[in-house]
Motif scaffolding. Structure first.
Motif, short mmCIF file in Angstrom:
data_model
loop_
_atom_site.label_atom_id
_atom_site.label_comp_id
_atom_site.label_asym_id
_atom_site.label_seq_id
_atom_site.Cartn_x
_atom_site.Cartn_y
_atom_site.Cartn_z
N MET A 1 -16.69 -34.18 19.65
CA MET A 1 -18.00 -34.75 18.87
C MET A 1 -17.22 -35.48 17.66
O MET A 1 -17.91 -36.67 17.24
N VAL A 2 -16.29 -35.29 17.16
CA VAL A 2 -15.56 -36.05 15.98
C VAL A 2 -15.28 -37.73 16.59
O VAL A 2 -15.39 -38.61 15.99
N SER A 3 -14.84 -37.64 17.71
CA SER A 3 -14.27 -38.87 18.38
C SER A 3 -15.20 -39.78 18.96
O SER A 3 -15.29 -40.96 18.85
N LEU A 4 -16.67 -39.42 19.18
CA LEU A 4 -17.64 -40.17 19.52
C LEU A 4 -18.13 -40.98 18.52
O LEU A 4 -18.57 -40.54 17.41
N PRO A 5 -18.46 -42.41 18.69
CA PRO A 5 -19.00 -43.08 17.71
C PRO A 5 -20.32 -43.00 17.33
O PRO A 5 -20.78 -42.76 16.38
N ALA B 1 -21.84 -26.16 20.28
CA ALA B 1 -20.99 -26.93 19.31
C ALA B 1 -21.90 -27.88 18.31
O ALA B 1 -21.84 -27.93 17.18
N LEU B 2 -22.79 -28.45 19.21
CA LEU B 2 -23.65 -29.39 18.36
C LEU B 2 -24.59 -28.54 17.69
O LEU B 2 -25.23 -28.78 16.47
N ALA B 3 -25.07 -27.66 18.26
CA ALA B 3 -26.00 -26.41 17.47
C ALA B 3 -25.32 -25.79 16.10
O ALA B 3 -26.05 -25.96 15.24
N MET B 4 -24.13 -25.80 16.47
CA MET B 4 -23.47 -24.93 15.32
C MET B 4 -23.46 -25.92 14.08
O MET B 4 -23.61 -25.60 13.03
N SER C 1 -19.37 -22.48 21.45
CA SER C 1 -18.95 -23.62 20.73
C SER C 1 -17.67 -23.80 21.05
O SER C 1 -17.29 -24.93 21.12
N PHE C 2 -16.79 -22.69 21.08
CA PHE C 2 -15.27 -22.91 21.44
C PHE C 2 -15.00 -22.61 22.92
O PHE C 2 -13.65 -22.28 23.10
N ASN D 1 -14.66 -29.35 22.29
CA ASN D 1 -16.08 -29.79 22.10
C ASN D 1 -16.29 -30.51 20.72
O ASN D 1 -16.76 -31.32 20.55
N TYR D 2 -15.24 -29.74 19.80
CA TYR D 2 -15.47 -30.59 18.37
C TYR D 2 -14.95 -31.59 18.35
O TYR D 2 -15.02 -32.79 17.57
N ARG D 3 -13.59 -31.80 18.91
CA ARG D 3 -12.97 -32.82 18.90
C ARG D 3 -13.58 -34.18 19.70
O ARG D 3 -13.78 -35.34 19.00
#
Ligand SMILES: Nc1ncnc2c1ncn2[C@@H]1O[C@H](COP(=O)(O)OP(=O)(O)OP(=O)(O)O)[C@@H](O)[C@H]1O
Ligand SMILES: Nc1ncnc2c1ncn2[C@@H]1O[C@H](COP(=O)(O)OP(=O)(O)OP(=O)(O)O)[C@@H](O)[C@H]1O
Ligand SMILES: [Mg+2]
Ligand SMILES: [Mg+2]
Lengths: 425, 271, 353, 436, 353
Positions: free
Chosen positions: D191-195, D403-406, D34-35, D187-189
């Motif tokens: 995820m957070v940024s998507l509405p 990342a989504l799975a995590m 995920s990283f 990936n995490y960034r």
């Protein structure tokens, strides 16, 4: 020398058996050639088909990671980008000459579709186009004369008859009770490449010809989204159309329950086969997808499958496989597949193969559609790009968002996801 | 005993949708009615032809069924073996961290297997079990472990300590005591778990599809899924028939072994 | 094989369940651990058998320190309160189990099981499962299983608790007979004093993890160390009466009772509790002590009368059936001074007749 | 094996081994993935170095080296002595080399294809396409777009092509041309940024909560209770009926629902008799979609609870039912005061177990609405599947998917720890009564 | 409220468990159903309570036919053999349950539970769960629960089986007292004859689903209808001796016994079984009947001797502790003719002294 060549085809049903059988036939020919040349060559071909694309791609990529990739893969051209970059496949042009027969007879735009980074990775396995269909009887009842109906494809090709004209006719047909509400315009029931055609109809462009970068044309997207919103608003398309079962849909369009719809060249086989429509040409008119408005252009999309050569870390094996692909692309052999599965040919010479030439559908569709066919770009980011486009379309269609909102969110997401690789206009 | 009329009526009403669905499913496989028509018409055995003739391009149904039985049986055996010994240790043996391990077993269930597939693939690949039935069996068994351990632990808890003490007093080792004395006491639970695991393995689709994509060991779920993707030749009635064929054995299994399956619960707490 | 328990202490978490207990059991002797529920009887057995660890102290079997040894290495047979038969095995397999563990020859096992079942009277039931046996039969299977490998020590945890009265009497005799015949050292846990008295050479009465008295049944019956022991021994149970000792006479003003105790003339104004056994309380018209019959219980060949005294306290007397008193009737009662047990305020015995 | 301290680990180890290998390890690996930017295109096991249009774009854009990018992007083949010498050294067919020198010397080509074409015109041309390719390479004066297995090989090729790089340029070229994955928080960034991340979370909440409460617990309890009061035979029948959804393959099962709910389906056909226009009941509105999603999942989910609860009720001694009968309890009171309190533990177990099951499941939604209409029923796990594993264009994004799975793993972890704590599961572990 | 059972038959599948049973219980009476395990005692109770359906026959409570009524509509309290306490409720909740079901006021329930727990001696345990109680305490909770709503009929299924001797005696008295005070009609199921005799007005002895004798305890003890009943009544149990009656004398050649039975001089060569109660067998040096003491059991205040006769059969005698006989000693014994029970070959009573 003994070789075992495995060939795996995705998205294939029984009608597509020549995708893999062609390789077996090619092997037979190659062995005979070798025998004539006095060499001893023994090739065993293992064939396998997958119905389901997801399963197929998963299997191939995982097998490749584990070093068990099949030698030849038949898949959609859009896989080339990712697989080439990961080294799963090797360029076929390294093993065969592009100037040799029958490669030099393949339509250049198809060969282009099989390229990535300026290199030809595979040979097209088949071609198709995604026509627009209309039920002739309904057209007649709307007041079109027989001549009008015959000229219909031309009116569309020139851009004279647009998507909105179509919506109006559909509405009229519904009001006249020719078709039930929601059946005026009856599109494909699931996401698919077809929906890029509308983007193109409204003047959208998918790839920048110079930089080869993906392009998201906000205005074209907005118009496309709005078009479906309007179709729903006019009541000619159902809000929840997406998700309708395929077999229901096929049965309906093949029997005049819908006024306009769009599909693929292979639908011909289904209509005349399983659905039992005996007189296709008497009942159905087909054409390019109309232009969206006066600014756009009529178009169609082809989504060829290609033969790809996987990296086996063994040039000899790869060369044999490449040769098999080359032979399998011979017009005669390819025609077997084209006609049996209602796809279109890949080489110009196929028009001279009797089996092909005697097939009215293949001939007419090739003439009417193939020259105008564009394709989706090969780009590793295209999958994401597509998902985002589709999400916006679906949200607009089902009334969750306005066209503007949907475009705005798509842009946000594009920026967040693929920053530099997409041009947003 | 009091009358069972009221629950019967309520239950019947609640079950109507479900019963209708499956009833029409059954009807559709034996008739030539159009989709959506309420009145069946035209009896035919045509949709069941796959039983006596191979569908073009597909494996023999009986071979596939046999594969499925083998797959489910081995998985079940493995689940039973692993969870019966682990649950015993957690229930009865004095080992440090029992609490954490037991909690861990539950937490395991929180891991969505589908999204871990890639990693699982890499491991299987590394140990050389990718594209083998053995690999799928192992993964499936691992997935079923948490439930197995929890269920069996509850049952071990109910076995009287005295008989274990007696066996030890009679000179048996702890391990022998487990095998010969304690294990037979939880037979009903083992039977229940066996049936449950069998049902679960029987319906497993993703794992065999992804982790053993080779043609050699197709299972029924994969066979069935293969029938739908074909959008130009999709034969709904055939699909339904195969689906029914797929469901019927396990349904029969349930009806036969329902008594045993009803032993899923062995208590666990006194609070 | 003698058993010595030395300074045995057992704790469960914070609570001390057995507190520095000492017990010497001679080889071939059968003793009873008698006491109320929760006093630590089973815990003591578990320690001897090795199922529980000993927190402090030592356990010697035949003089050898076995404190650290696991149960498998102590030749101890146990009969559990609930029998702990293996439900999935037949009687034959249950009894033969300890031998099978030792991997003795099949034929040997068969023969020994045969012998054992005859000894305990289970012939003809060898093929049954425990669930198909009556309580008494299960009891005997348990006994046979514990005995078959000729243990040197036999521990019995309330072995007769689940039996009906008749069977209990038979089994008492049976167990005792087998124990005596085989010369096994046995420890019987029970809370039934009749059982303890009828079966054992010595009895240890326990309370709260401590041994109160360790003596022969007769001695314990006749000279109980304190009122608690006295109350435990005797059926029907001893009645108690509080009052004062004045120059050789017991007096209770509230209960309106006066009993001569000439032997204890040296005490004056000593608060005491008397223990009166129902079998010694006589209905004697000449006596000055009166009471009202408040309840009559038919015990078959005898009747048990509850005598309510002036202050409401109750003493009991057991009498042959041929006397015909009714409830509510006023009677006179008496007791021989040498049958009276006298305890001080702490409950310790001052005098036994 | 007499001591439980030695037997315990021994008996646990097989299960522990399986769990570690096939459960924990995948989770750890997924966490690692995920990283990264892993995808089909980068491969999983490693990458190569390739000057491609995309890498040049990065070089020009991210590293601000447009001139270098232009230089490297050039393709040029020049027939000169150095190339001919190489061929001679490699002991190529001298006639051919001579012919090249004779006919082509001094010529330049921007496409290899053109050079190859020229070579193929020669009399002494090799028969083999690969040979021609090798010969053409000898005259290559640029790096080209061939992949290299190591960074050094790439740098050397660049050097050979006559482009000298500074240290920082080297690094930039290496980084931009690498086709494998690299570490990234992207990936995490993203995820957070998507509405729709928030939407998916909210959908998951609705989905889990309603399905769990209404069906996996509520309806399962109803089924268990009602079948308990039925004669054994009809009880078994109903339990069997309600187990059908679980043992049916999801595709078939969902198909049956479509048969009910679609506009040509049963419901529409039935309601047509009451003058209700046919419609797609399942997708007609977001509310309808949710109702069906919960029904579809609930019918499957109820069976597990039904089994556990039924057997738990069966485990209550019959005398308690008698006793409460005699005490005057009505059937409802019996359920309320005798059965339910004693189902406490199975209810907790099912709550816990099914929450986690629901969190991770999506297959029925995928088949029924595929998250529609318009993404209103897209739950987190489905989103993870959509974005990471179901990509029409072939480039599966393992890294983002991981990342989504995590996130799911973490949610499950937190929830189960919470459950374990709140429900005091640790009380379930009692001290062994055999102390050796 | 009287109970009439009329021609009651109960079958489980093929087997008839109760066969055309008739029983009349008067209002306020307490009767015992006495019999061996499996004879149908619990089944009879379940029929009265309404838990089981009646296959044939009628059940009248206070003259009203309640055959078809569910348990909820019969005001019957039941104490189950296994107590059937609700494990998830505290003692207080368990006892209060029948009142809560009736939706009585919280305060009322609390008060009544309080009263009830005092009555059964459970004060201070109100907050505990059943699992935290001893068997005797559970027993009393069950009793309290059955009694709290003042049932008109109380059914007790082996209520004292799991209690220790002392508690059992106390509880016997207690239950009987409560029953008499409240005037409840009660049916006690037991297999302990002492219990049946000491608590009940009448006893019905059952075997194999049939009532053998239904009588007062004294009558049953003194005039048992047959040897089975005789064997059931009396503690220690009656010993039996087979032989022949010849002109007023009982003779057993094998056992070398001769006993005069002058009342029965009319019989000649009649095969009979004698019932000898241990308390009537005397050790009489003058007697001609000899026996060997094979076992001695200390019962506290008395000793029970097993006397083995010449043919190996055993009779028993109970004697005060002060006699000092040892095992193996030869003794002479005798019994008063009017204490001898005489049964014919079928086991039916011919004569009771
Ligand atoms: N595992 C344990 N943890 C904590 N306390 C315990 C445990 N086992 C027993 N005890 C306590 O130790 C004390 C003695 O228990 P033990 O079983 O020896 O009593 P007992 O004399 O055998 O009683 P009973 O006659 O009821 O069997 C009791 O107060 C009991 O509550
Ligand atoms: N549900 C049942 N099905 C079949 N037989 C039964 C059932 N319940 C009881 N029986 C049989 O009926 C007979 C009488 O049973 P019941 O429980 O009344 O005996 P009981 O006199 O109470 O014995 P116990 O003293 O052991 O409690 C027994 O032989 C028993 O096996
Ligand atoms: Mg104990
Ligand atoms: Mg009973």
């Amino acid at each position: 020398k003994d070789y075992t060549i495995s060939v795996v085809a995705g998205g294939s049903s029984d009608a597509d058996s020549y995708r893999t059988e062609a390789i077996a036939m090619a092997a037979d020919i190659l062995m005979r050639e070798a025998a004539v040349a006095g060499e001893s060559l023994n090739i065993k071909v293992e064939q396998r088909s997958y119905n389901n694309w997801d399963d197929f791609k998963q299997a191939v990529t995982l097998a490749a990671e584990s070093g068990k990739a099949p030698n030849i893969v038949v898949t959609g051209h859009e896989d080339i980008a990712a697989w080439a970059q990961s080294g799963l496949i090797v360029p076929i042009e390294d093993y065969i000459s592009l100037d040799s027969w029958p490669v030099n007879n393949i339509y250049p735009n198809l060969l282009n579709i099989a390229s990535y980074n300026n290199r030809v990775y595979g040979l097209p396995q088949d071609a198709e186009a995604r026509p627009f269909f209309a039920w002739k009887d309904h057209l007649a009842k709307l007041g079109y004369s027989a001549a009008d109906i015959d000229a219909f494809p031309d009116k569309i090709a020139t851009g004279e008859y647009t998507l909105y004209d179509m919506l109006n006719d559909a509405k009229k047909a519904q009001d006249m009770g020719l078709v039930e509400p929601g059946y005026g315009f009856y599109p494909r029931v699931s996401n698919g490449p077809d929906y890029w055609q509308f983007y193109t109809s409204f003047g959208g462009q998918l790839q920048d010809p110079q930089s080869h970068r993906l392009v998201f044309d906000q205005e074209a997207a907005r118009k496309t989204y709005q078009f479906f919103i309007d179709a729903v608003k006019m009541g000619v398309t159902r809000k929840n159309h997406i998700g309708t079962p395929w077999d229901q849909w096929y049965a309906e369009v093949a029997h005049g329950k819908a006024m306009f719809w769009h599909g693929g060249t292979w639908h011909y086989a289904r209509y005349t086969g399983k659905e039992g429509l005996t007189d296709f040409f008497g009942n159905i008119q087909f054409s390019l997808i109309p232009a969206g408005d006066r600014s756009g252009k009529a178009n169609t999309l082809t989504h060829p499958l290609v033969y790809l050569l996987t990296d086996q870390k063994n040039d000899d094996v790869q060369e044999i496989a490449a040769k098999l692909i080359q032979i399998a692309s011979e017009p005669r052999i390819n025609t077997l597949h084209a006609i049996k599965s209602s796809h279109l040919g890949i080489t110009k010479e196929q028009l001279n193969i009797p089996l092909y030439a005697n097939n009215r559908w293949a001939m007419e569709a090739t003439e009417r559609l193939l020259p105008y066919a564009s394709a989706m770009p090969n780009d590793t980011d295209f999958g994401n790009f597509w998902n985002i486009y589709w999400k916006g379309l679906e949200a607009a269609w089902t009334g969750q968002k306005t066209a503007e909102q949907a475009v705005k969110e798509a842009v946000t997401e594009l920026r967040a996801t693929m920053a530099n690789s997409v041009i947003i206009r | 005993m009091r009358s069972a009329k009221l629950p019967f009526v309520i239950l019947s009403i609640l079950s109507v949708p479900l019963a209708l669905m499956y009833l029409y499913l059954l009807i559709d496989t034996f008739t030539i009615s159009e989709p959506g028509s309420l009145m069946p018409r035209g009896f035919t055995l045509e949709h069941w032809r796959f039983l006596w003739q191979d569908l073009p391009g597909r494996a023999n149904i009986w071979q596939v069924t046999l594969n499925t039985i083998i797959f489910a049986t081995i998985t079940t055996t493995l689940v039973l073996l692993l969870s019966s010994s682990a649950a015993y240790a957690l229930s009865r043996l004095n080992i440090p961290g029992r609490r954490i391990l037991l909690g861990g077993a539950m937490v395991l269930h929180a891991f969505p297997s589908v999204t871990l597939l890639i990693a699982i693939f890499l491991i299987l690949q590394y140990v050389g079990l990718y594209d083998t039935i053995a690999g799928v069996v192992i993964i499936k068994a691992s997935l079923e472990l948490p439930l197995g351990i929890w269920i069996l632990k509850g049952f071990y808890d109910t076995v009287p300590w005295e008989i274990e003490m007696a066996a030890i007093q009679d000179g048996a080792s702890r391990f022998y005591t487990w095998r010969k004395i304690v294990l037979p006491q939880i037979k009903p639970a083992l039977a229940a778990l066996a049936i449950f695991s069998f049902l679960a393995s029987w319906s497993e689709y993703i794992l065999p599809q992804v982790l053993a994509p080779g043609n050699h060991a197709q299972v029924l779920s994969v066979y069935l899924a293969g029938l739908i993707a074909d959008d130009s030749h999709f034969d709904m009635a055939l699909f339904k028939s195969v689906g029914l064929f797929y469901v019927l054995p396990v349904f029969a299994l349930f009806l036969i072994f329902q008594k045993q399956l009803m032993n899923m619960y062995g208590g666990g707490t006194k609070g | 094989m003698g058993i010595q328990i030395r300074n045995f202490t057992k704790r469960f978490g914070q609570t001390t369940v057995i507190d520095n207990m000492n017990l010497d059991i001679e080889s071939g002797e059968m003793i009873a651990l008698l006491g109320p529920s929760g006093c630590g009887k089973s815990t003591t057995l578990f320690a001897i058998s090795g199922i529980h660890k000993i927190d402090e102290g030592q356990l010697l079997l035949a003089g050898e320190d076995v404190t650290g040894k696991p149960p498998q290495q102590r030749n101890v047979g146990v009969i559990f309160q609930s029998y702990a038969l293996y439900p999935h095995m037949t009687v034959e397999e249950n009894i033969g189990f300890p031998l099978m563990i030792r991997k003795e020859a099949k034929a040997d096992i068969k023969r020994k099981v045969q012998e054992m079942t005859e000894l305990v009277g289970l012939k003809g039931l060898l093929g049954r499962k425990p669930a198909e046996l009556s309580g008494g039969q299960q009891q005997r299977v348990s006994l046979a299983r514990a005995m078959i490998r000729r243990p040197e020590v036999l521990l019995l945890d309330e072995p007769l608790a689940n039996l009906d009265a008749r069977l209990r009497i038979t089994m008492r005799a049976e167990i005792r007979r087998i124990q005596q015949e085989t010369g096994i050292t046995a420890v019987l846990v029970t809370h039934d004093q009749v059982e303890a008295m009828s079966m054992c050479d010595r009895i240890a009465i326990m309370r709260d993890g401590k041994v109160l008295q360790y003596d022969t049944p007769e001695q314990m019956y006749q000279v109980p160390a304190n009122d608690y022991v006295a109350g435990f021994m005797g059926n029907p149970p001893t009645s108690f009466l509080s009052g004062h000792l004045e120059h050789g006479t017991f007096r209770s003003l509230e209960a309106d009772v006066q009993l001569p105790l000439p032997v204890l003339h040296s005490y004056s104004d000593q608060p005491v509790r008397l223990g009166l056994r129902p079998e010694h309380v006589r209905l004697e018209p000449q006596s000055a002590n009166t009471a009202t019959i408040s309840f009559i219980e038919n015990q078959g060949r005898e009747l048990l009368y509850d005598l309510t005294l002036a202050d409401g306290s109750v003493i009991r007397t057991i009498q042959p059936v041929n006397l015909h008193y009714g409830v509510g009737q006023s009677v006179h009662w008496d007791i021989d001074p040498h049958h009276i047990l006298v305890f001080d305020e702490q409950g310790d015995l001052i005098h036994a007749g | 094996m007499n001591k439980s301290t030695s037997l315990g680990p021994f008996m646990l180890s097989p299960a522990l081994l399986f769990v570690t290998l096939f459960f924990l390890l995948p989770v750890v690996m997924t966490a690692v993935f995920s990283f990264t930017t892993m995808s089909t295109a980068t491969g999983i096991t490693g990458g190569r170095y390739q000057i491609s249009p995309a890498s040049l774009r990065v070089l020009a854009g991210d590293y601000q080296l447009p001139e270098l990018a232009r230089q490297l992007g050039q393709q040029r083949y020049h027939i000169d002595d150095s190339g001919l010498n190489i061929l001679r050294e490699e002991q190529e067919n001298t006639e051919l080399v001579d012919e090249i020198q004779q006919k082509l010397s001094g010529q330049s080509f921007t496409q290899r294809r053109d050079l190859e074409r020229a070579l193929r015109q020669l009399n002494h041309r090799p028969r083999n396409v690969r040979k021609i390719k090798e010969i053409a390479e000898a005259f290559q004066h640029t790096v080209g777009s061939e992949p290299f297995d190591s960074a050094d090989a790439l740098l050397k090729a660049i050097q050979d092509s006559g482009v000298t790089l500074t240290e920082s340029e080297q690094q930039a070229v290496i980084k931009s041309s690498y086709t494998g994955w690299h570490w990234s928080l992207e990936n995490y960034r993203r995820m957070v940024s998507l509405p729709d991340t928030a939407t998916a979370l909210f959908n998951t909440l609705i989905y889990v909560l309603f399905t769990l409460m209404l069906f996996n617990l509520g309806f399962a309890l109803c089924l268990a209770l009602m079948t308990h009061y039925l004669p054994p035979r009809s009880g078994a029948f109903f339990r069997g009926l309600w187990l059908l959804p679980r043992i049916s393959p999801p595709v078939l099962y969902v198909l049956l629902w479509k048969w009910v709910a679609w506009d040509t389906g049963f419901l529409s056909a039935l309601l047509a008799n009451f003058d209700v226009a046919p419609r797609n009941w399942m997708l007609n509105s977001a509310t309808n979609a949710w109702v069906f999603i919960i029904l579809i999942n609930g019918f499957v989910g109820a069976s597990m609870g039904m089994l556990i609860f039924s057997s738990a009720i069966k485990a209550i001694p019959q005398t308690q039912f008698w006793a409460s009968d005699v005490d005057g309890a009505s059937r409802w009171q019996q359920i309320r005061y005798i059965i339910l309190p004693q189902l406490r533990w199975p209810i907790l177990f099912i709550t816990c177990y099914q929450t986690l099951s629901l969190l991770a499941s999506f297959d029925l939604i995928l088949l029924a609405t595929d998250g529609g209409p318009g993404g209103t029923t897209e739950v987190w796990s489905l989103k993870a599947y959509h974005t990471a594993l179901n990509n029409y264009a072939g480039n599966l994004q393992y890294g983002y998917g991981a990342a989504l799975a995590m996130v799911l793993v973490v949610m499950g972890l937190v929830l189960s720890l919470l459950y374990l704590r709140v429900f005091k599961f640790d009380r379930l572990v009692s001290k062994p009564r055999i102390e050796i």
